[in-house]
Design a protein around this motif. Sequence first.
Motif, PDB file in Angstrom:
ATOM      1  N   LEU A 187       1.027  -1.281   0.077  1.00 13.40           N
ATOM      2  CA  LEU A 187      -0.071  -0.019   0.072  1.00 13.40           C
ATOM      3  C   LEU A 187       0.814   1.244   0.045  1.00 13.40           C
ATOM      4  CD1 LEU A 187      -2.644  -1.170   2.641  1.00 13.40           C
ATOM      5  CD2 LEU A 187      -2.677  -1.085   0.027  1.00 13.40           C
ATOM      6  N   PRO A 188       0.318   2.175  -0.777  1.00  9.66           N
ATOM      7  CA  PRO A 188       1.218   3.495  -0.627  1.00  9.66           C
ATOM      8  C   PRO A 188       1.209   4.326   0.773  1.00  9.66           C
ATOM      9  CG  PRO A 188      -0.825   3.749  -1.788  1.00  9.66           C
ATOM     10  CD  PRO A 188      -0.860   2.471  -1.441  1.00  9.66           C
ATOM     11  N   THR A 189       2.245   4.839   1.130  1.00  8.46           N
ATOM     12  CA  THR A 189       2.370   5.699   1.982  1.00  8.46           C
ATOM     13  C   THR A 189       2.931   7.058   1.795  1.00  8.46           C
ATOM     14  OG1 THR A 189       4.947   5.223   2.589  1.00  8.46           O
ATOM     15  CG2 THR A 189       3.216   3.598   3.445  1.00  8.46           C
ATOM     16  N   ALA A 190       3.035   7.845   2.828  1.00  6.58           N
ATOM     17  CA  ALA A 190       3.533   9.135   2.473  1.00  6.58           C
ATOM     18  C   ALA A 190       4.727   9.255   1.982  1.00  6.58           C
ATOM     19  CB  ALA A 190       3.481  10.317   4.029  1.00  6.58           C
ATOM     20  N   PHE A 191       5.518   8.180   2.187  1.00  6.47           N
ATOM     21  CA  PHE A 191       7.100   8.171   1.638  1.00  6.47           C
ATOM     22  C   PHE A 191       7.397   7.446   0.410  1.00  6.47           C
ATOM     23  CE2 PHE A 191       6.831   9.250   6.124  1.00  6.47           C
ATOM     24  CZ  PHE A 191       7.395  10.445   6.171  1.00  6.47           C
TER      25      PHE A 191
END
Length: 173
Positions: A142-146
């Motif tokens: 899953l995508p994260t802020a980083f």
Amino acid sequence: MQIKPLLCVLVLVVTFMSCQQKKKASGDDVTVMWTSFLSNLEAKDKVAFKHSSDKTIRCYDCLENTPSEVQQMNLLRENDALWYDKIYDDFIYIPIDSFIANDYDILFDQKFIHLLRENETVILNEDKNGVAFVHILVTTTLPTAFFEGGQHIFSFRKHEEDVWKLNEISTVP
């Protein structure tokens, strides 16, 4: 003269509906194939996996999924001017028996199979020179802020006998 335009509209509507039915049937076919593929993975049915796969699977990750393989690839990159061509023209195509013996258990652990079954799935169809392919993209990170996240792509080729066969496992990014 009013009959011709109505007849044309009727023909277009029937043609459109016919095309939509074919697309739906094809989508159902792919969904059944993918569900069966996942069930075979959950059951660790390597015979069924081999039966649902081409003679080779294009798999870059299979080249570097153990420390010794990473070391071999690093040596190739450092010592062979044609390393890139060798990887993408030869090494990346893993014979199915070798894949099952060396890569299957590493790639298809229970956690990964769970991700394939539960996470978002996108199905893309492709036609290459009259051969049908379907690419199933599953978000596995899953995508994260980083980090933008990642997907695994399972590509299947439709054979003349209307059977889908796995021919590639890849990742994005």
